[in-house]
Enzyme design. Structure first.
Site, PDB file in Angstrom:
ATOM      1  N   HIS A 128     -12.389  -8.241   2.624  1.00 58.63           N
ATOM      2  CA  HIS A 128     -12.372  -7.180   3.628  1.00 58.63           C
ATOM      3  C   HIS A 128     -13.533  -6.230   3.398  1.00 58.63           C
ATOM      4  CE1 HIS A 128      -8.585  -8.656   4.944  1.00 58.63           C
ATOM      5  NE2 HIS A 128      -7.992  -8.373   3.814  1.00 58.63           N
ATOM      6  N   LYS A 173      -7.364  -6.752   4.989  1.00 62.64           N
ATOM      7  CA  LYS A 173      -6.322  -7.064   3.988  1.00 62.64           C
ATOM      8  C   LYS A 173      -6.503  -8.329   3.130  1.00 62.64           C
ATOM      9  CE  LYS A 173      -2.743  -6.351   7.261  1.00 62.64           C
ATOM     10  NZ  LYS A 173      -2.309  -6.814   8.367  1.00 62.64           N
ATOM     11  N   SER A 182      -1.747  -1.829  13.800  1.00 58.71           N
ATOM     12  CA  SER A 182      -1.336  -2.856  12.849  1.00 58.71           C
ATOM     13  C   SER A 182      -1.484  -2.372  11.408  1.00 58.71           C
ATOM     14  CB  SER A 182      -2.172  -4.122  13.070  1.00 58.71           C
ATOM     15  OG  SER A 182      -1.764  -5.139  12.186  1.00 58.71           O
TER      16      SER A 182
END
Length: 260
Positions: free
Chosen positions: A73, A55, A103
């Protein structure tokens, strides 16, 4: 960029943006549209690149004074060549695949700038096949694990940070050639602990507009624990994941802690 590279591989849902593709890796359309500029990015020898799955970006990097701390990323194979050419330092933080999946799923539920993940069982299948933004988790971690043998990469594990944050911060300091006195070290440990960062507007994205992140669905910093996957995986999913994981991670000595 060719139409083939930017073709959408996921249907638009609830007004969410679709993903494009670069060299077999799914990326946001915004990233795809800027791909030529990203690839021509000029790194500097004193740059530190923090790499994770997934992210963040490298916005406004050119305006930063040296030494710059940048985030990405991107998998190894898509990194702008100048980072290798300038022999930059890389800090890679890896998290076990199961917690990473959970997540990422909750992040996609609340973020309106990424595709809707759909129900858990559908997202489970997408993650398993690598049909998520920034590509397959397995290839990402294995690529950076291999890169550490050829480049200046400090490879850290999220789970080790949860076990002993002070020890891991000391590793980073040594890697960067910094001497931290005890007072400063304790201050860094305090401010980088999950519970403190969760209440810090600079870290918890509380100022981000509702049109971009709806944190009533799931907070940006949710739990930060190790082993939360056990609250999501069914027994059948876990068995199938482990079998697939063993196959995809064969041939590497990279091992992860799945629970503490």
């Amino acid at each position: 960029m060719s139409k083939e590279q930017t073709k959408a591989l996921m249907p638009e849902k609830e007004g969410r943006p679709e993903l494009g593709e670069v060299d077999g890796i799914l990326l946001s359309q915004a990233t795809c549209n800027e791909w030529q500029r990203i690839q021509s990015f000029q790194a500097r020898p004193d740059d530190l690149l923090i790499c994770t799955y997934p992210k963040a970006g490298v916005e406004q990097a050119e305006a930063m004074p040296p030494p710059r701390t940048l985030k990405t990323h991107l998998p190894v194979k898509l990194l702008p060549p100048s980072f290798w050419e300038q022999q930059c330092k890389f800090l890679y933080v890896a998290r076990n695949a199961k917690d990473c999946m959970v997540s990422y799923y909750h992040f996609q539920r609340m973020s309106k700038v990424v595709p809707d993940p759909g129900p858990w069982h559908e997202y489970f299948e997408m993650f398993m096949t690598g049909k998520v933004g920034w590509g397959p988790w397995h290839d990402h971690v294995k690529g950076w694990w291999k890169a550490k043998d050829m480049h200046c990469v400090l490879f850290l594990f999220y789970e080790d940070m949860k076990k002993d944050l002070k020890r891991e911060i000391q590793k980073v300091a040594r890697f960067l050639g910094k001497n931290l006195d005890q007072e400063l070290l304790e201050k860094i440990v305090y401010h980088t602990s999950f519970d403190v960062m969760k209440d810090n507007p600079m870290a918890n994205r509380s100022g981000v507009p509702l049109s971009i992140m709806d944190q009533s669905i799931s907070p940006f910093m949710r739990k930060g624990t190790v082993g939360d996957w056990k609250n999501h995986f069914t027994v059948a999913q876990n068995e199938r994941f482990d079998e697939d994981y063993e196959e995809k991670m064969a041939g590497t000595n990279l091992t992860f802690c799945m629970e503490l």
